[in-house]
Write an enzyme that holds these catalytic residues in place. Sequence first.
Site, PDB file in Angstrom:
ATOM      1  N   THR A 290       0.821  -1.213   0.000  1.00 44.07           N
ATOM      2  CA  THR A 290       0.000   0.000   0.000  1.00 44.07           C
ATOM      3  C   THR A 290       0.848   1.253   0.000  1.00 44.07           C
ATOM      4  O   THR A 290       1.967   1.261   0.526  1.00 44.07           O
ATOM      5  CB  THR A 290      -0.887   0.005   1.266  1.00 44.07           C
ATOM      6  OG1 THR A 290      -1.487   1.293   1.416  1.00 44.07           O
ATOM      7  CG2 THR A 290      -0.085  -0.264   2.530  1.00 44.07           C
TER       8      THR A 290
ATOM      9  N   TYR B 194      -1.432   0.107  10.405  1.00 46.76           N
ATOM     10  CA  TYR B 194      -1.716  -0.530   9.114  1.00 46.76           C
ATOM     11  C   TYR B 194      -0.495  -0.433   8.192  1.00 46.76           C
ATOM     12  O   TYR B 194       0.008  -1.440   7.690  1.00 46.76           O
ATOM     13  CB  TYR B 194      -2.934   0.144   8.464  1.00 46.76           C
ATOM     14  CG  TYR B 194      -3.119  -0.208   7.012  1.00 46.76           C
ATOM     15  CD1 TYR B 194      -3.349  -1.520   6.626  1.00 46.76           C
ATOM     16  CD2 TYR B 194      -3.052   0.771   6.022  1.00 46.76           C
ATOM     17  CE1 TYR B 194      -3.502  -1.852   5.295  1.00 46.76           C
ATOM     18  CE2 TYR B 194      -3.218   0.455   4.692  1.00 46.76           C
ATOM     19  CZ  TYR B 194      -3.440  -0.862   4.325  1.00 46.76           C
ATOM     20  OH  TYR B 194      -3.582  -1.187   2.999  1.00 46.76           O
TER      21      TYR B 194
HETATM   22  N1  UFG Z   1     -12.989  11.027   2.556  1.00 44.15           N
HETATM   23  C1  UFG Z   1     -14.005  11.932   2.811  1.00 44.15           C
HETATM   24  N2  UFG Z   1     -15.221  11.432   3.169  1.00 44.15           N
HETATM   25  C2  UFG Z   1     -15.478  10.095   3.300  1.00 44.15           C
HETATM   26  C3  UFG Z   1     -14.431   9.180   3.031  1.00 44.15           C
HETATM   27  C4  UFG Z   1     -13.198   9.692   2.668  1.00 44.15           C
HETATM   28  O1  UFG Z   1     -13.816  13.148   2.725  1.00 44.15           O
HETATM   29  O2  UFG Z   1     -16.610   9.718   3.641  1.00 44.15           O
HETATM   30  C5  UFG Z   1     -11.683  11.540   2.116  1.00 44.15           C
HETATM   31  C6  UFG Z   1     -10.539  11.110   3.014  1.00 44.15           C
HETATM   32  O3  UFG Z   1     -10.387  11.998   4.092  1.00 44.15           O
HETATM   33  C7  UFG Z   1      -9.384  11.153   2.029  1.00 44.15           C
HETATM   34  C8  UFG Z   1     -10.007  10.757   0.693  1.00 44.15           C
HETATM   35  O4  UFG Z   1     -11.410  10.977   0.868  1.00 44.15           O
HETATM   36  O5  UFG Z   1      -8.908  12.445   1.914  1.00 44.15           O
HETATM   37  C9  UFG Z   1      -9.797   9.306   0.342  1.00 44.15           C
HETATM   38  O6  UFG Z   1     -10.121   8.498   1.454  1.00 44.15           O
HETATM   39  P1  UFG Z   1     -10.298   6.918   1.404  1.00 44.15           P
HETATM   40  O7  UFG Z   1     -10.714   6.481   2.758  1.00 44.15           O
HETATM   41  O8  UFG Z   1     -11.151   6.557   0.246  1.00 44.15           O
HETATM   42  O9  UFG Z   1      -8.842   6.383   1.059  1.00 44.15           O
HETATM   43  P2  UFG Z   1      -7.426   6.698   1.772  1.00 44.15           P
HETATM   44  O10 UFG Z   1      -6.710   7.693   0.901  1.00 44.15           O
HETATM   45  O11 UFG Z   1      -7.564   7.050   3.177  1.00 44.15           O
HETATM   46  O12 UFG Z   1      -6.725   5.273   1.805  1.00 44.15           O
HETATM   47  C10 UFG Z   1      -6.535   4.481   0.682  1.00 44.15           C
HETATM   48  C11 UFG Z   1      -6.322   3.056   1.107  1.00 44.15           C
HETATM   49  C12 UFG Z   1      -5.023   2.901   1.795  1.00 44.15           C
HETATM   50  C13 UFG Z   1      -3.912   3.473   0.976  1.00 44.15           C
HETATM   51  C14 UFG Z   1      -4.199   4.891   0.618  1.00 44.15           C
HETATM   52  C15 UFG Z   1      -3.076   5.408  -0.221  1.00 44.15           C
HETATM   53  O13 UFG Z   1      -7.380   2.612   1.939  1.00 44.15           O
HETATM   54  O14 UFG Z   1      -4.761   1.535   2.013  1.00 44.15           O
HETATM   55  O15 UFG Z   1      -5.437   4.940  -0.048  1.00 44.15           O
HETATM   56  O16 UFG Z   1      -3.414   6.326  -1.150  1.00 44.15           O
HETATM   57  F1  UFG Z   1      -2.760   3.443   1.639  1.00 44.15           F
END
Ligand code: UFG
Length: 338
Positions: free
Chosen positions: A121, A145
Amino acid sequence: MNDQGTVLVTGGAGYIGSHAVWALREGGRRAVVVDDLSTGNRDLIPGDVTLVIADAGDRGRIEALIGEYGCTAVMHFAGSIVVGESVDKPLAYYANNAGVTLNLIRACLAGGVKRFVYSSTAAVYGQPDRLPIGEDAPTRPLNPYGHSKLMAERMLRDAAQAHGLQYAILRYFNVAGADPKGRTGQSSQRPTHLIKRACQSVLGLGDGIEIFGADYDTPDGTCVRDYLHVSDLAEAHLAALSHLGGGGESVILNCGYGGGASVRQVLAAVEAEAGVKMNPRQADRRPGDAAELVADAKRIKAVLDWQPRHDDLRYIVRTALAWERHLIACRSSAPAGP
Ligand code: UFG
């Protein structure tokens, strides 16, 4: 000559694993799936692919399966993936991501498996110093994680060096979307990922969508991510296997397109595809979120000759929405409970 042995796919009944299983089948490769079905679902994989309900860290069982099915390669998708949960239950993450991988590597070595493709990841990088993020950037995870995935990477690299295993470590950025043929998709009960949550929201599920932070140092103030279509990622796994099977060097590769979209851009794409307005609530920043995570995708394109076909946010969202509609239809046609 390229290896044509069976591929043992851990977590093959899960979201990304099931896309890889369909891709393996289309690529003419035999696969056997090992999944404990804690989050996976049998219905996501082809009916003629063997599913063994087992723990990927059960060394004796895995070694026996490797012999029984003639496995020459492993794709290891099984693992825990929710950042916030990893902060609350760190030991469960170290056990499930690092501990299971240790046992699996041992089983592979004992069983004579030659190639190992590992699902890692972008969380291993933490807060990057510069963008886009190359594979040689410092690895400084911000949560258990990311640490647990990085530990598994390290074990795999050291074991490979000592025991002659070949590996491809694939560091995923933001995986989204669903199989364009509608055969599989993301089925988690309590999704945290933006695109899935937004798709559910426009279809009237859940209690609306929140934007976690609108005061970041980005063009529109919301976080920027490199969203990639899950089917392109599945193809990258096949290409990694061919690379190793053809005698290629072990590699660490970012999986992303090298471009970014903000939270607001994602929500706008979902609204446009669904023809529905969302009225997102503005919420505080989510702890541990980096402002911007975008892959440098040069290495994966060069090493694997990977040619993604779905580098288009609207298309990613379209397939994700189609999958959510499919899940809703399945639920409404399921027989009522007692
Ligand atoms: N977000 C919102 N509202 C929501 C959900 C997410 O604003 O309801 C935002 C988060 O704060 C973030 C973006 O949308 O800024 C993306 O969030 P995600 O939860 O979809 O994904 P992440 O970027 O947190 O994490 C994912 C994977 C990880 C990986 C990461 C690397 O789950 O395993 O991408 O880019 F490491």
